[in-house]
Enzyme design. Structure first.
Site, PDB file in Angstrom:
ATOM      1  N   SER A  37     -43.001  31.635  70.444  1.00 62.72           N
ATOM      2  CA  SER A  37     -42.495  30.984  71.649  1.00 62.72           C
ATOM      3  C   SER A  37     -42.963  31.778  72.855  1.00 62.72           C
ATOM      4  O   SER A  37     -43.013  33.009  72.814  1.00 62.72           O
ATOM      5  CB  SER A  37     -40.969  30.937  71.606  1.00 62.72           C
ATOM      6  OG  SER A  37     -40.444  30.839  72.906  1.00 62.72           O
ATOM      7  N   GLU A  91     -44.020  20.798  61.660  1.00 67.36           N
ATOM      8  CA  GLU A  91     -43.481  19.850  62.639  1.00 67.36           C
ATOM      9  C   GLU A  91     -44.551  18.839  63.037  1.00 67.36           C
ATOM     10  O   GLU A  91     -44.286  17.646  63.193  1.00 67.36           O
ATOM     11  CB  GLU A  91     -42.977  20.595  63.870  1.00 67.36           C
ATOM     12  CG  GLU A  91     -41.758  21.455  63.569  1.00 67.36           C
ATOM     13  CD  GLU A  91     -41.467  22.408  64.712  1.00 67.36           C
ATOM     14  OE1 GLU A  91     -40.651  22.058  65.558  1.00 67.36           O
ATOM     15  OE2 GLU A  91     -42.084  23.488  64.763  1.00 67.36           O
ATOM     16  N   HIS A 117     -28.070  13.598  49.648  1.00 65.61           N
ATOM     17  CA  HIS A 117     -27.398  13.470  50.960  1.00 65.61           C
ATOM     18  C   HIS A 117     -27.477  14.776  51.748  1.00 65.61           C
ATOM     19  O   HIS A 117     -26.621  15.047  52.584  1.00 65.61           O
ATOM     20  CB  HIS A 117     -25.931  13.052  50.810  1.00 65.61           C
ATOM     21  CG  HIS A 117     -25.720  11.859  49.934  1.00 65.61           C
ATOM     22  ND1 HIS A 117     -25.631  10.576  50.419  1.00 65.61           N
ATOM     23  CD2 HIS A 117     -25.621  11.750  48.585  1.00 65.61           C
ATOM     24  CE1 HIS A 117     -25.466   9.727  49.407  1.00 65.61           C
ATOM     25  NE2 HIS A 117     -25.470  10.412  48.282  1.00 65.61           N
ATOM     26  N   LYS A 166     -38.975  34.258  68.159  1.00 63.62           N
ATOM     27  CA  LYS A 166     -39.221  32.986  67.474  1.00 63.62           C
ATOM     28  C   LYS A 166     -40.444  33.002  66.559  1.00 63.62           C
ATOM     29  O   LYS A 166     -41.471  33.590  66.888  1.00 63.62           O
ATOM     30  CB  LYS A 166     -39.387  31.852  68.488  1.00 63.62           C
ATOM     31  CG  LYS A 166     -38.127  31.433  69.208  1.00 63.62           C
ATOM     32  CD  LYS A 166     -37.027  30.928  68.286  1.00 63.62           C
ATOM     33  CE  LYS A 166     -37.328  29.567  67.707  1.00 63.62           C
ATOM     34  NZ  LYS A 166     -37.324  28.528  68.731  1.00 63.62           N
TER      35      LYS A 166
END
Ligand code: ARG
Length: 456
Positions: free
Chosen positions: A276, A289, A155, A282
Protein backbone atom coordinates in the site's frame (compact mmCIF):
# COMPACT_ATOMS: atom_id res chain seq x y z
CA UNK A 1 -7.52 2.50 -52.20
CA UNK A 2 -10.51 0.75 -50.73
CA UNK A 3 -11.71 -2.53 -52.17
CA UNK A 4 -15.06 -1.03 -53.13
CA UNK A 5 -14.65 2.50 -54.58
CA UNK A 6 -16.10 1.97 -58.09
CA UNK A 7 -19.65 3.20 -57.69
CA UNK A 8 -18.85 6.18 -55.45
CA UNK A 9 -18.30 9.73 -56.62
CA UNK A 10 -16.92 11.21 -53.41
CA UNK A 11 -14.60 9.91 -50.77
CA UNK A 12 -15.95 8.56 -47.50
CA UNK A 13 -16.20 11.20 -44.77
CA UNK A 14 -13.11 10.97 -42.54
CA UNK A 15 -15.03 10.35 -39.33
CA UNK A 16 -17.18 7.73 -41.02
CA UNK A 17 -13.93 6.17 -42.24
CA UNK A 18 -12.56 6.06 -38.72
CA UNK A 19 -15.73 4.43 -37.49
CA UNK A 20 -15.76 1.93 -40.32
CA UNK A 21 -12.11 0.95 -40.21
CA UNK A 22 -11.34 -2.23 -38.30
CA UNK A 23 -7.62 -2.50 -38.87
CA UNK A 24 -6.80 -1.66 -35.25
CA UNK A 25 -8.51 -4.87 -34.20
CA UNK A 26 -8.30 -7.25 -37.14
CA UNK A 27 -4.60 -6.82 -37.86
CA UNK A 28 -4.23 -9.70 -35.44
CA UNK A 29 -5.63 -11.86 -38.23
CA UNK A 30 -2.76 -11.01 -40.59
CA UNK A 31 -1.17 -14.44 -40.80
CA UNK A 32 -4.56 -16.15 -41.08
CA UNK A 33 -5.55 -13.74 -43.84
CA UNK A 34 -2.41 -14.56 -45.79
CA UNK A 35 -2.88 -18.30 -45.28
CA UNK A 36 -6.52 -18.11 -46.32
CA UNK A 37 -5.52 -16.14 -49.40
CA UNK A 38 -2.83 -18.65 -50.34
CA UNK A 39 -5.34 -21.46 -50.09
CA UNK A 40 -7.89 -19.51 -52.10
CA UNK A 41 -5.30 -18.78 -54.80
CA UNK A 42 -4.60 -22.51 -54.95
CA UNK A 43 -8.31 -23.32 -55.23
CA UNK A 44 -9.05 -20.89 -58.04
CA UNK A 45 -5.85 -21.90 -59.82
CA UNK A 46 -7.22 -25.46 -59.92
CA UNK A 47 -10.26 -24.15 -61.79
CA UNK A 48 -8.15 -22.31 -64.34
CA UNK A 49 -8.95 -18.77 -63.15
CA UNK A 50 -5.26 -18.27 -62.40
CA UNK A 51 -2.61 -19.46 -64.84
CA UNK A 52 0.35 -21.35 -63.42
CA UNK A 53 2.43 -18.21 -63.73
CA UNK A 54 -0.15 -16.00 -62.04
CA UNK A 55 -0.59 -18.51 -59.25
CA UNK A 56 3.16 -18.73 -58.73
CA UNK A 57 3.46 -14.97 -58.65
CA UNK A 58 0.60 -14.53 -56.17
CA UNK A 59 2.00 -17.29 -53.96
CA UNK A 60 5.48 -15.80 -53.89
CA UNK A 61 4.00 -12.38 -53.18
CA UNK A 62 1.86 -13.68 -50.34
CA UNK A 63 4.83 -15.50 -48.86
CA UNK A 64 6.68 -12.20 -48.81
CA UNK A 65 3.71 -10.51 -47.13
CA UNK A 66 3.62 -13.24 -44.51
CA UNK A 67 7.32 -12.83 -43.88
CA UNK A 68 6.89 -9.09 -43.47
CA UNK A 69 4.18 -9.67 -40.87
CA UNK A 70 6.06 -12.31 -38.94
CA UNK A 71 9.22 -10.23 -38.87
CA UNK A 72 7.34 -7.11 -37.83
CA UNK A 73 8.33 -5.33 -41.03
CA UNK A 74 4.91 -4.82 -42.54
CA UNK A 75 3.95 -1.16 -42.86
CA UNK A 76 0.28 -0.28 -42.88
CA UNK A 77 -0.96 2.49 -45.15
CA UNK A 78 -3.55 5.07 -44.10
CA UNK A 79 -5.83 3.66 -46.79
CA UNK A 80 -5.87 0.16 -45.23
CA UNK A 81 -9.47 -0.19 -44.11
CA UNK A 82 -8.99 -3.62 -42.64
CA UNK A 83 -6.48 -6.46 -42.70
CA UNK A 84 -7.90 -7.87 -45.96
CA UNK A 85 -7.37 -4.55 -47.72
CA UNK A 86 -3.88 -4.25 -46.27
CA UNK A 87 -2.81 -7.66 -47.53
CA UNK A 88 -4.19 -7.09 -51.01
CA UNK A 89 -2.70 -3.58 -51.20
CA UNK A 90 0.73 -4.86 -50.27
CA UNK A 91 0.44 -7.79 -52.65
CA UNK A 92 -0.34 -5.34 -55.45
CA UNK A 93 2.73 -3.29 -54.57
CA UNK A 94 4.83 -6.43 -54.71
CA UNK A 95 3.52 -8.17 -57.83
CA UNK A 96 1.47 -5.59 -59.67
CA UNK A 97 -2.10 -5.66 -60.91
CA UNK A 98 -2.24 -9.41 -61.21
CA UNK A 99 -2.87 -9.35 -57.44
CA UNK A 100 -6.36 -8.15 -58.34
CA UNK A 101 -7.21 -11.66 -59.56
CA UNK A 102 -6.90 -13.12 -56.08
CA UNK A 103 -10.27 -11.87 -54.90
CA UNK A 104 -12.15 -13.56 -57.77
CA UNK A 105 -15.17 -15.43 -56.40
CA UNK A 106 -14.36 -14.40 -52.84
CA UNK A 107 -15.83 -11.77 -50.54
CA UNK A 108 -14.50 -10.24 -47.38
CA UNK A 109 -17.56 -11.80 -45.79
CA UNK A 110 -16.41 -15.38 -46.21
CA UNK A 111 -12.80 -14.25 -45.85
CA UNK A 112 -13.19 -12.65 -42.42
CA UNK A 113 -15.19 -15.56 -41.05
CA UNK A 114 -12.47 -17.92 -42.29
CA UNK A 115 -9.65 -15.85 -40.82
CA UNK A 116 -11.43 -15.60 -37.49
CA UNK A 117 -12.05 -19.33 -37.28
CA UNK A 118 -8.46 -20.07 -38.26
CA UNK A 119 -7.27 -17.76 -35.51
CA UNK A 120 -9.48 -19.49 -32.97
CA UNK A 121 -8.24 -22.93 -34.00
CA UNK A 122 -4.80 -21.67 -32.96
CA UNK A 123 -5.97 -19.95 -29.77
CA UNK A 124 -7.82 -22.94 -28.32
CA UNK A 125 -4.74 -25.15 -27.82
CA UNK A 126 -2.87 -22.17 -26.41
CA UNK A 127 -5.57 -21.60 -23.81
CA UNK A 128 -5.79 -25.31 -23.08
CA UNK A 129 -2.09 -25.52 -22.40
CA UNK A 130 -2.19 -22.49 -20.06
CA UNK A 131 -5.04 -24.20 -18.22
CA UNK A 132 -3.05 -27.42 -18.03
CA UNK A 133 -0.14 -25.57 -16.52
CA UNK A 134 -2.37 -24.21 -13.77
CA UNK A 135 -3.78 -27.68 -13.22
CA UNK A 136 -0.23 -28.98 -12.81
CA UNK A 137 0.41 -26.39 -10.10
CA UNK A 138 -2.78 -27.44 -8.31
CA UNK A 139 -1.81 -31.11 -8.41
CA UNK A 140 1.68 -30.29 -7.15
CA UNK A 141 0.18 -28.40 -4.24
CA UNK A 142 -2.22 -31.26 -3.55
CA UNK A 143 0.69 -33.69 -3.48
CA UNK A 144 2.78 -31.62 -1.13
CA UNK A 145 -0.21 -31.03 1.17
CA UNK A 146 0.09 -34.65 2.36
CA UNK A 147 -2.18 -35.17 5.37
CA UNK A 148 -2.69 -31.47 6.10
CA UNK A 149 -6.23 -30.91 7.24
CA UNK A 150 -8.36 -27.81 7.07
CA UNK A 151 -11.93 -26.81 7.75
CA UNK A 152 -14.34 -27.36 4.88
CA UNK A 153 -17.12 -24.79 4.61
CA UNK A 154 -20.69 -24.53 3.51
CA UNK A 155 -22.42 -21.13 3.68
CA UNK A 156 -18.90 -19.98 4.60
CA UNK A 157 -19.53 -21.56 8.02
CA UNK A 158 -17.24 -24.26 9.34
CA UNK A 159 -18.77 -27.55 8.24
CA UNK A 160 -16.54 -30.65 8.24
CA UNK A 161 -12.80 -31.28 8.23
CA UNK A 162 -11.26 -32.02 4.85
CA UNK A 163 -7.81 -32.65 3.44
CA UNK A 164 -6.12 -29.58 2.03
CA UNK A 165 -5.18 -31.77 -0.95
CA UNK A 166 -8.87 -32.37 -1.59
CA UNK A 167 -9.45 -28.63 -1.58
CA UNK A 168 -6.64 -27.95 -4.06
CA UNK A 169 -8.03 -30.56 -6.40
CA UNK A 170 -11.52 -29.11 -6.13
CA UNK A 171 -10.09 -26.35 -8.32
CA UNK A 172 -8.48 -28.79 -10.73
CA UNK A 173 -11.69 -30.41 -11.92
CA UNK A 174 -13.52 -27.25 -13.05
CA UNK A 175 -10.50 -26.43 -15.21
CA UNK A 176 -10.65 -29.92 -16.68
CA UNK A 177 -14.23 -29.28 -17.72
CA UNK A 178 -13.08 -25.98 -19.22
CA UNK A 179 -10.44 -27.76 -21.30
CA UNK A 180 -12.97 -30.35 -22.44
CA UNK A 181 -15.46 -27.63 -23.34
CA UNK A 182 -12.84 -25.83 -25.43
CA UNK A 183 -11.78 -29.03 -27.17
CA UNK A 184 -15.39 -29.91 -27.90
CA UNK A 185 -15.85 -26.49 -29.49
CA UNK A 186 -13.12 -27.27 -32.04
CA UNK A 187 -15.48 -29.33 -34.18
CA UNK A 188 -17.82 -26.36 -34.57
CA UNK A 189 -15.00 -23.91 -35.26
CA UNK A 190 -13.46 -26.25 -37.79
CA UNK A 191 -16.09 -25.58 -40.49
CA UNK A 192 -14.82 -23.60 -43.47
CA UNK A 193 -16.91 -20.61 -44.65
CA UNK A 194 -14.58 -19.76 -47.55
CA UNK A 195 -16.40 -20.38 -50.82
CA UNK A 196 -19.62 -18.87 -49.49
CA UNK A 197 -18.57 -15.57 -51.08
CA UNK A 198 -20.73 -12.57 -50.12
CA UNK A 199 -23.75 -14.66 -49.18
CA UNK A 200 -25.00 -16.83 -52.00
CA UNK A 201 -21.95 -19.00 -52.58
CA UNK A 202 -19.03 -18.58 -54.95
CA UNK A 203 -19.55 -18.62 -58.68
CA UNK A 204 -16.19 -20.35 -59.16
CA UNK A 205 -16.21 -24.12 -59.34
CA UNK A 206 -13.76 -24.55 -56.47
CA UNK A 207 -13.42 -27.86 -54.68
CA UNK A 208 -14.46 -26.74 -51.21
CA UNK A 209 -13.67 -30.09 -49.64
CA UNK A 210 -10.09 -29.86 -50.81
CA UNK A 211 -9.98 -26.21 -49.80
CA UNK A 212 -11.15 -27.07 -46.28
CA UNK A 213 -8.51 -29.77 -46.00
CA UNK A 214 -5.73 -27.52 -47.24
CA UNK A 215 -6.51 -25.00 -44.49
CA UNK A 216 -6.84 -27.66 -41.79
CA UNK A 217 -10.63 -27.43 -41.45
CA UNK A 218 -12.65 -30.58 -40.86
CA UNK A 219 -15.24 -29.73 -43.53
CA UNK A 220 -16.77 -26.93 -45.61
CA UNK A 221 -19.96 -25.19 -44.45
CA UNK A 222 -23.19 -26.50 -45.93
CA UNK A 223 -25.21 -23.32 -46.29
CA UNK A 224 -23.60 -20.14 -47.54
CA UNK A 225 -26.15 -17.81 -45.91
CA UNK A 226 -25.61 -19.45 -42.53
CA UNK A 227 -21.84 -19.65 -43.00
CA UNK A 228 -21.58 -15.88 -43.50
CA UNK A 229 -23.66 -14.98 -40.47
CA UNK A 230 -22.69 -17.77 -38.08
CA UNK A 231 -20.83 -16.44 -35.05
CA UNK A 232 -22.01 -19.16 -32.70
CA UNK A 233 -18.42 -20.31 -32.41
CA UNK A 234 -17.38 -16.88 -31.10
CA UNK A 235 -20.22 -16.80 -28.58
CA UNK A 236 -19.42 -20.33 -27.46
CA UNK A 237 -15.76 -19.49 -27.17
CA UNK A 238 -16.65 -16.51 -25.00
CA UNK A 239 -18.84 -18.69 -22.84
CA UNK A 240 -15.84 -21.01 -22.40
CA UNK A 241 -13.52 -18.14 -21.49
CA UNK A 242 -16.12 -16.63 -19.17
CA UNK A 243 -16.61 -19.92 -17.41
CA UNK A 244 -12.85 -20.16 -16.94
CA UNK A 245 -12.95 -16.63 -15.54
CA UNK A 246 -15.70 -17.62 -13.14
CA UNK A 247 -13.79 -20.68 -11.98
CA UNK A 248 -10.67 -18.64 -11.43
CA UNK A 249 -12.63 -15.99 -9.56
CA UNK A 250 -13.97 -18.58 -7.14
CA UNK A 251 -10.47 -19.84 -6.44
CA UNK A 252 -9.25 -16.25 -6.16
CA UNK A 253 -11.93 -15.27 -3.66
CA UNK A 254 -10.86 -18.10 -1.40
CA UNK A 255 -7.21 -17.15 -1.63
CA UNK A 256 -8.14 -13.57 -0.76
CA UNK A 257 -10.11 -14.78 2.25
CA UNK A 258 -7.59 -17.36 3.39
CA UNK A 259 -4.69 -14.89 3.30
CA UNK A 260 -6.46 -12.48 5.68
CA UNK A 261 -5.19 -12.26 9.26
CA UNK A 262 -8.61 -13.57 10.30
CA UNK A 263 -8.17 -16.87 8.44
CA UNK A 264 -4.39 -16.93 8.08
CA UNK A 265 -4.39 -20.25 6.18
CA UNK A 266 -2.02 -19.10 3.44
CA UNK A 267 0.63 -16.50 2.89
CA UNK A 268 1.45 -15.24 -0.58
CA UNK A 269 5.07 -14.93 -1.55
CA UNK A 270 6.32 -11.35 -1.82
CA UNK A 271 6.76 -11.82 -5.55
CA UNK A 272 3.00 -12.16 -5.93
CA UNK A 273 1.75 -9.57 -3.44
CA UNK A 274 1.61 -5.82 -3.54
CA UNK A 275 1.94 -3.09 -0.94
CA UNK A 276 0.00 0.00 0.00
CA UNK A 277 1.25 3.49 -0.78
CA UNK A 278 0.00 4.63 2.61
CA UNK A 279 -0.05 1.72 5.06
CA UNK A 280 3.42 0.24 5.43
CA UNK A 281 2.19 -3.03 6.95
CA UNK A 282 -0.07 -4.00 4.02
CA UNK A 283 0.53 -7.06 1.90
CA UNK A 284 -2.25 -7.23 -0.62
CA UNK A 285 -3.43 -10.10 -2.81
CA UNK A 286 -3.89 -7.91 -5.92
CA UNK A 287 -3.25 -10.81 -8.29
CA UNK A 288 -6.27 -12.63 -6.94
CA UNK A 289 -8.44 -9.55 -6.62
CA UNK A 290 -7.74 -8.79 -10.27
CA UNK A 291 -8.59 -12.38 -11.13
CA UNK A 292 -11.92 -11.88 -9.37
CA UNK A 293 -12.41 -8.54 -11.11
CA UNK A 294 -11.53 -9.73 -14.60
CA UNK A 295 -14.26 -12.36 -14.39
CA UNK A 296 -16.67 -9.43 -14.41
CA UNK A 297 -15.03 -8.01 -17.52
CA UNK A 298 -15.30 -11.39 -19.20
CA UNK A 299 -18.99 -11.76 -18.39
CA UNK A 300 -19.35 -8.33 -19.98
CA UNK A 301 -17.71 -9.26 -23.27
CA UNK A 302 -19.82 -12.42 -23.55
CA UNK A 303 -23.08 -10.58 -23.01
CA UNK A 304 -21.83 -7.84 -25.33
CA UNK A 305 -21.37 -10.24 -28.24
CA UNK A 306 -24.68 -11.99 -27.57
CA UNK A 307 -26.39 -8.60 -27.67
CA UNK A 308 -24.66 -7.82 -30.98
CA UNK A 309 -25.91 -11.07 -32.50
CA UNK A 310 -29.46 -10.80 -31.26
CA UNK A 311 -31.98 -9.96 -33.97
CA UNK A 312 -29.39 -9.55 -36.74
CA UNK A 313 -30.85 -10.05 -40.19
CA UNK A 314 -28.97 -12.64 -42.20
CA UNK A 315 -26.36 -12.72 -43.62
CA UNK A 316 -23.56 -10.18 -43.20
CA UNK A 317 -24.23 -6.98 -41.30
CA UNK A 318 -21.49 -4.63 -40.29
CA UNK A 319 -22.48 -5.21 -36.66
CA UNK A 320 -20.52 -8.43 -37.04
CA UNK A 321 -17.30 -6.46 -37.13
CA UNK A 322 -17.80 -6.15 -33.35
CA UNK A 323 -17.21 -9.90 -32.97
CA UNK A 324 -13.43 -9.92 -32.74
CA UNK A 325 -12.57 -7.43 -30.01
CA UNK A 326 -14.38 -9.37 -27.23
CA UNK A 327 -12.79 -12.63 -28.29
CA UNK A 328 -9.32 -11.11 -28.37
CA UNK A 329 -9.88 -9.35 -25.07
CA UNK A 330 -11.03 -12.44 -23.20
CA UNK A 331 -8.14 -14.45 -24.65
CA UNK A 332 -5.56 -11.83 -23.71
CA UNK A 333 -6.90 -11.60 -20.17
CA UNK A 334 -6.67 -15.34 -19.67
CA UNK A 335 -3.25 -15.77 -21.24
CA UNK A 336 -1.88 -13.16 -18.84
CA UNK A 337 -3.80 -14.34 -15.80
CA UNK A 338 -3.38 -18.12 -15.98
CA UNK A 339 0.43 -18.29 -15.67
CA UNK A 340 0.47 -15.64 -12.93
CA UNK A 341 -2.07 -17.58 -10.88
CA UNK A 342 -0.14 -20.82 -11.43
CA UNK A 343 3.09 -19.27 -10.19
CA UNK A 344 1.43 -17.47 -7.28
CA UNK A 345 0.02 -20.82 -6.15
CA UNK A 346 3.33 -22.59 -6.65
CA UNK A 347 4.97 -20.14 -4.24
CA UNK A 348 2.20 -19.86 -1.64
CA UNK A 349 2.96 -20.83 1.97
CA UNK A 350 0.51 -23.08 3.76
CA UNK A 351 0.01 -22.33 7.46
CA UNK A 352 -0.62 -25.88 8.56
CA UNK A 353 -1.08 -25.00 12.24
CA UNK A 354 -3.63 -22.31 11.53
CA UNK A 355 -5.65 -24.68 9.41
CA UNK A 356 -5.60 -27.36 12.06
CA UNK A 357 -6.46 -24.88 14.83
CA UNK A 358 -9.48 -23.74 12.87
CA UNK A 359 -11.03 -27.16 13.31
CA UNK A 360 -13.17 -27.49 16.41
CA UNK A 361 -15.09 -30.44 17.73
CA UNK A 362 -18.50 -29.15 16.57
CA UNK A 363 -17.28 -29.87 13.04
CA UNK A 364 -17.44 -33.54 14.00
CA UNK A 365 -21.12 -33.32 15.01
CA UNK A 366 -22.04 -35.33 11.91
CA UNK A 367 -19.58 -38.00 13.03
CA UNK A 368 -21.26 -38.00 16.42
CA UNK A 369 -24.60 -38.65 14.74
CA UNK A 370 -22.96 -41.36 12.58
CA UNK A 371 -21.56 -42.95 15.76
CA UNK A 372 -25.11 -43.63 16.92
CA UNK A 373 -26.14 -44.70 13.41
CA UNK A 374 -23.52 -47.43 13.74
CA UNK A 375 -25.43 -48.57 16.82
CA UNK A 376 -28.58 -48.98 14.77
CA UNK A 377 -30.38 -45.71 15.57
CA UNK A 378 -32.02 -43.95 12.59
CA UNK A 379 -30.08 -40.90 11.36
CA UNK A 380 -33.04 -38.56 11.89
CA UNK A 381 -32.90 -39.33 15.63
CA UNK A 382 -29.14 -39.31 15.92
CA UNK A 383 -29.05 -35.90 14.17
CA UNK A 384 -31.34 -34.51 16.88
CA UNK A 385 -29.31 -36.09 19.70
CA UNK A 386 -26.03 -34.74 18.30
CA UNK A 387 -27.71 -31.33 18.00
CA UNK A 388 -28.59 -31.40 21.67
CA UNK A 389 -24.99 -32.24 22.59
CA UNK A 390 -23.80 -29.30 20.46
CA UNK A 391 -26.19 -27.02 22.31
CA UNK A 392 -25.14 -28.37 25.69
CA UNK A 393 -21.47 -27.76 24.91
CA UNK A 394 -22.33 -24.25 23.77
CA UNK A 395 -24.24 -23.55 26.99
CA UNK A 396 -21.37 -24.85 29.09
CA UNK A 397 -18.90 -22.96 26.90
CA UNK A 398 -16.69 -26.01 26.39
CA UNK A 399 -15.79 -28.14 23.40
CA UNK A 400 -17.96 -31.22 22.90
CA UNK A 401 -14.94 -33.38 23.66
CA UNK A 402 -14.85 -31.86 27.16
CA UNK A 403 -18.38 -32.91 28.16
CA UNK A 404 -18.40 -35.87 30.60
CA UNK A 405 -19.64 -39.25 29.39
CA UNK A 406 -22.67 -38.95 31.71
CA UNK A 407 -23.82 -35.89 29.78
CA UNK A 408 -23.75 -37.98 26.59
CA UNK A 409 -25.48 -40.90 28.18
CA UNK A 410 -28.18 -38.61 29.56
CA UNK A 411 -29.11 -37.85 25.93
CA UNK A 412 -28.71 -41.42 24.72
CA UNK A 413 -27.69 -44.51 26.71
CA UNK A 414 -25.96 -45.99 23.66
CA UNK A 415 -23.01 -43.62 24.08
CA UNK A 416 -19.88 -45.37 25.37
CA UNK A 417 -16.39 -44.28 26.38
CA UNK A 418 -15.13 -44.62 22.80
CA UNK A 419 -17.37 -41.74 21.72
CA UNK A 420 -14.50 -39.28 22.17
CA UNK A 421 -12.72 -40.83 19.20
CA UNK A 422 -15.17 -39.12 16.86
CA UNK A 423 -13.49 -35.81 17.64
CA UNK A 424 -10.34 -36.88 15.86
CA UNK A 425 -10.53 -34.83 12.65
CA UNK A 426 -8.32 -37.21 10.68
CA UNK A 427 -10.59 -40.13 11.65
CA UNK A 428 -13.55 -38.14 10.44
CA UNK A 429 -11.74 -37.55 7.16
CA UNK A 430 -10.80 -41.20 6.82
CA UNK A 431 -14.44 -42.22 7.03
CA UNK A 432 -15.19 -40.27 3.83
CA UNK A 433 -13.68 -43.04 1.78
CA UNK A 434 -16.13 -43.43 -1.10
CA UNK A 435 -14.91 -42.40 -4.55
CA UNK A 436 -14.66 -38.62 -4.62
CA UNK A 437 -14.54 -38.29 -0.82
CA UNK A 438 -11.88 -36.57 1.25
CA UNK A 439 -10.19 -39.64 2.78
CA UNK A 440 -6.48 -40.02 2.25
CA UNK A 441 -6.98 -43.10 0.10
CA UNK A 442 -9.62 -41.47 -2.03
CA UNK A 443 -7.61 -38.28 -2.49
CA UNK A 444 -4.45 -40.24 -3.31
CA UNK A 445 -6.39 -41.97 -6.06
CA UNK A 446 -7.71 -38.63 -7.24
CA UNK A 447 -4.18 -37.21 -7.38
CA UNK A 448 -2.97 -40.17 -9.43
CA UNK A 449 -5.85 -39.79 -11.88
CA UNK A 450 -5.38 -36.04 -12.21
CA UNK A 451 -1.67 -36.52 -12.82
CA UNK A 452 -2.32 -39.05 -15.52
CA UNK A 453 -4.94 -36.85 -17.17
CA UNK A 454 -2.76 -33.77 -16.89
CA UNK A 455 0.24 -35.44 -18.53
CA UNK A 456 -1.61 -36.40 -21.73
N1 ARG B 1 -13.91 -5.73 -41.34
C1 ARG B 1 -15.02 -6.55 -41.65
C2 ARG B 1 -15.39 -7.41 -40.41
O1 ARG B 1 -14.56 -7.54 -39.57
C3 ARG B 1 -14.71 -7.45 -42.78
C4 ARG B 1 -15.88 -7.82 -43.62
C5 ARG B 1 -16.35 -6.68 -44.39
N2 ARG B 1 -17.46 -7.00 -45.20
C6 ARG B 1 -18.24 -6.07 -45.73
N3 ARG B 1 -19.23 -6.50 -46.43
N4 ARG B 1 -18.04 -4.81 -45.54
O2 ARG B 1 -16.46 -7.90 -40.30
Amino acid sequence: MTLWGGRFSTKLNQQAWDLNSSLGVDQRLAIQDVDGSLAWAGAIHETGILSDKEHASISVGLDTVRKEFSQGQFTFAPSDEDIHTAVERRLTELIGDIAGKLHTGRSRNDQVATDFRLWMLGAIPELASALKNLQTALVENAESAGETIMPGYTHLQRAQPILLAHWWLSHYHPLQRDIERLNDLVKRVSVLPLGSAALAGTSIAVDRNALAKSLGFAKPSQNSLDAISDRDFAAEYLFCTTMIGIHLSKLAEQIVLYTTAEFGFFELSDAFSTGSSLMPQKKNPDVFELTRGKAGTMIGVLTGLLATLKGLPSTYDKDLQEDKQPVFEATDILLVMLPVIANALRTITVKVERMRDAIDSTMMATDLADYLVDKGIPFRETHAIAGKIVRLAEEKKVGMEKLPLEAYQAECPEFEADVYQVFDALKSIEKRNAVGGTSLKSVTMQIAECKMQNST
